[in-house]
Motif scaffolding. Structure first.
Motif, PDB file in Angstrom:
ATOM      1  N   PRO A 250     -22.230  -1.489  30.904  1.00 58.62           N
ATOM      2  CA  PRO A 250     -22.321  -0.476  29.839  1.00 58.62           C
ATOM      3  C   PRO A 250     -23.281   0.652  30.141  1.00 58.62           C
ATOM      4  CG  PRO A 250     -23.412  -2.513  29.175  1.00 58.62           C
ATOM      5  CD  PRO A 250     -22.662  -2.823  30.435  1.00 58.62           C
ATOM      6  N   ALA A 251     -24.412   0.357  30.793  1.00 57.65           N
ATOM      7  CA  ALA A 251     -25.390   1.411  31.070  1.00 57.65           C
ATOM      8  C   ALA A 251     -24.827   2.440  32.042  1.00 57.65           C
ATOM      9  CB  ALA A 251     -26.682   0.801  31.623  1.00 57.65           C
ATOM     10  N   VAL A 252     -24.136   1.974  33.076  1.00 62.75           N
ATOM     11  CA  VAL A 252     -23.557   2.875  34.078  1.00 62.75           C
ATOM     12  C   VAL A 252     -22.478   3.751  33.434  1.00 62.75           C
ATOM     13  CG1 VAL A 252     -22.256   3.004  36.236  1.00 62.75           C
ATOM     14  CG2 VAL A 252     -24.065   1.294  35.966  1.00 62.75           C
ATOM     15  N   VAL A 253     -21.590   3.115  32.681  1.00 72.28           N
ATOM     16  CA  VAL A 253     -20.510   3.855  32.036  1.00 72.28           C
ATOM     17  C   VAL A 253     -21.064   4.824  30.993  1.00 72.28           C
ATOM     18  CG1 VAL A 253     -18.460   3.635  30.578  1.00 72.28           C
ATOM     19  CG2 VAL A 253     -18.816   2.041  32.478  1.00 72.28           C
ATOM     20  N   ALA A 254     -22.023   4.370  30.194  1.00 73.55           N
ATOM     21  CA  ALA A 254     -22.586   5.215  29.144  1.00 73.55           C
ATOM     22  C   ALA A 254     -23.276   6.444  29.716  1.00 73.55           C
ATOM     23  CB  ALA A 254     -23.564   4.413  28.288  1.00 73.55           C
ATOM     24  N   THR A 255     -23.943   6.305  30.841  1.00 71.17           N
ATOM     25  CA  THR A 255     -24.607   7.442  31.469  1.00 71.17           C
ATOM     26  C   THR A 255     -23.595   8.523  31.836  1.00 71.17           C
ATOM     27  OG1 THR A 255     -26.405   6.075  32.344  1.00 71.17           O
ATOM     28  CG2 THR A 255     -25.994   8.172  33.448  1.00 71.17           C
ATOM     29  N   GLU A 256     -22.462   8.123  32.383  1.00 65.41           N
ATOM     30  CA  GLU A 256     -21.424   9.082  32.764  1.00 65.41           C
ATOM     31  C   GLU A 256     -20.803   9.719  31.523  1.00 65.41           C
ATOM     32  OE1 GLU A 256     -19.925  11.341  35.466  1.00 65.41           O
ATOM     33  OE2 GLU A 256     -20.889   9.506  36.213  1.00 65.41           O
ATOM     34  N   VAL A 257     -20.592   8.918  30.490  1.00 66.83           N
ATOM     35  CA  VAL A 257     -20.005   9.441  29.256  1.00 66.83           C
ATOM     36  C   VAL A 257     -20.953  10.445  28.602  1.00 66.83           C
ATOM     37  CG1 VAL A 257     -19.267   8.847  26.913  1.00 66.83           C
ATOM     38  CG2 VAL A 257     -18.603   7.391  28.847  1.00 66.83           C
ATOM     39  N   GLU A 258     -22.222  10.115  28.544  1.00 69.07           N
ATOM     40  CA  GLU A 258     -23.200  11.011  27.919  1.00 69.07           C
ATOM     41  C   GLU A 258     -23.301  12.333  28.688  1.00 69.07           C
ATOM     42  OE1 GLU A 258     -25.928  12.166  25.017  1.00 69.07           O
ATOM     43  OE2 GLU A 258     -24.563  10.478  25.104  1.00 69.07           O
ATOM     44  N   ALA A 259     -23.266  12.280  30.014  1.00 72.14           N
ATOM     45  CA  ALA A 259     -23.306  13.503  30.810  1.00 72.14           C
ATOM     46  C   ALA A 259     -22.087  14.380  30.526  1.00 72.14           C
ATOM     47  CB  ALA A 259     -23.367  13.148  32.300  1.00 72.14           C
ATOM     48  N   PHE A 260     -20.928  13.744  30.362  1.00 71.99           N
ATOM     49  CA  PHE A 260     -19.708  14.473  30.044  1.00 71.99           C
ATOM     50  C   PHE A 260     -19.784  15.120  28.656  1.00 71.99           C
ATOM     51  CE2 PHE A 260     -15.587  14.035  27.767  1.00 71.99           C
ATOM     52  CZ  PHE A 260     -14.858  14.995  28.446  1.00 71.99           C
ATOM     53  N   LEU A 261     -20.282  14.376  27.698  1.00 76.73           N
ATOM     54  CA  LEU A 261     -20.351  14.888  26.324  1.00 76.73           C
ATOM     55  C   LEU A 261     -21.392  15.989  26.165  1.00 76.73           C
ATOM     56  CD1 LEU A 261     -20.041  11.552  24.280  1.00 76.73           C
ATOM     57  CD2 LEU A 261     -18.234  13.237  24.789  1.00 76.73           C
ATOM     58  N   GLN A 262     -22.403  15.981  27.001  1.00 82.44           N
ATOM     59  CA  GLN A 262     -23.458  16.989  26.894  1.00 82.44           C
ATOM     60  C   GLN A 262     -23.195  18.203  27.766  1.00 82.44           C
ATOM     61  OE1 GLN A 262     -25.861  16.837  24.630  1.00 82.44           O
ATOM     62  NE2 GLN A 262     -24.971  14.888  23.966  1.00 82.44           N
ATOM     63  N   ALA A 263     -22.154  18.154  28.596  1.00 84.22           N
ATOM     64  CA  ALA A 263     -21.892  19.265  29.518  1.00 84.22           C
ATOM     65  C   ALA A 263     -21.434  20.510  28.766  1.00 84.22           C
ATOM     66  CB  ALA A 263     -20.817  18.838  30.516  1.00 84.22           C
TER      67      ALA A 263
END
Length: 263
Positions: A250-263
């Motif tokens: 979850p931490a690895v996936v969440a980091t990528e998702v958060e970067a996408f949502l904040q871009a």
């Protein structure tokens, strides 16, 4: 906090935590809503919403009256109702069959973004040869419900083979309760076998398509196909992560998702 709301005579029930922009999690066909428990804590800045999806021990009216042709439409309609029930434009985060549902729902709903982890879409060559639904139907007709669901688990979750399926099932939280959903899993699988990915998916919102190198190759291929069919998408492949990526890493996936949502 569990919330139940009725929108245009459709009742939606969901667990809501926190405040902020709504982030809706849609689990896959064989997973309970608790699948998202490891993921939700990584999104404290959002109002995380985990619906009790219809048909999978959730908001079932009478799944026996729902045909394979109607399964996906029913779930997309449920997501549309949920989108109307929350404040603001939500983000949809779907896994497997939930990812397919999220993408289809986003073609006719106002959403801010979509995250799709290995959508349950079969590449055309693979789809043409798929006969799991027929095999499950025959087993269920003979009263072999456990075997029907085992075949689904074996061929969908372990397409490259598994040495000790019974041992794996003994340690798998949904087993054996998921056998009660054998007919619903059959209809879901037939809906997947019938689904044809269009050349172009009419999704206006940005989409993050995720896959993992340790998951089934046909889902990795379909992830790439979905990415190509979307007008605004980003494809990320995680090294060493399987089909269960959101709950297993979850931490690895969440980091990528958060970067996408904040871009």
């Amino acid at each position: 906090m569990q919330t139940t709301e009725t929108v245009e005579e459709t009742t939606v029930t969901f667990d809501r935590r926190g405040t902020g922009q709504p982030l809706v999690f849609l689990h896959g066909g064989m997973a309970p809503s608790e699948y998202w428990d490891p993921v939700v804590p990584h999104f404290d800045d959002y109002a995380t919403i985990v619906p009790r999806r219809p048909g999978f021990g959730t908001c079932r009216d009478d799944p026996g009256e729902t045909s394979a042709d109607e399964v996906l439409d029913r779930e997309v309609e449920y997501v549309h109702t949920l989108v109307d029930a929350v404040d603001g434009e939500p983000i949809l985060f779907g896994h497997s069959y939930g990812a397919l549902t999220a993408i289809e729902a986003a073609t006719a709903a106002e959403v801010a973004a979509v995250v799709a982890y290995e959508p349950a879409i079969l590449p055309e060559g693979f789809r043409a040869e798929a006969n799991l639904a027929d095999r499950m139907e025959s087993l269920i007709a003979r009263g072999e419900r456990h075997e029907a669901v085992k075949r689904y688990v074996e061929l969908v979750l372990h397409p490259d083979g598994i040495d000790d399926l019974d041992g794996w099932l003994d340690a798998w939280p949904p087993w054996p309760a998921c056998v009660d959903l054998a007919e619903e899993v059959l209809r879901m699988n037939r809906a997947v076998e019938q689904y044809r990915l269009p050349d172009r998916l009419a999704v206006d919102a940005p989409v993050l398509v995720l896959t993992g190198t340790d998951g089934p190759e046909f889902l990795r291929e379909s992830a790439r196909d979905v990415h190509e069919a979307l007008p605004h998408s980003r494809l990320v492949e995680f090294d060493g992560i399987s089909h269960g990526g959101p709950s297993k890493a979850p931490a690895v996936v969440a980091t990528e998702v958060e970067a996408f949502l904040q871009a």
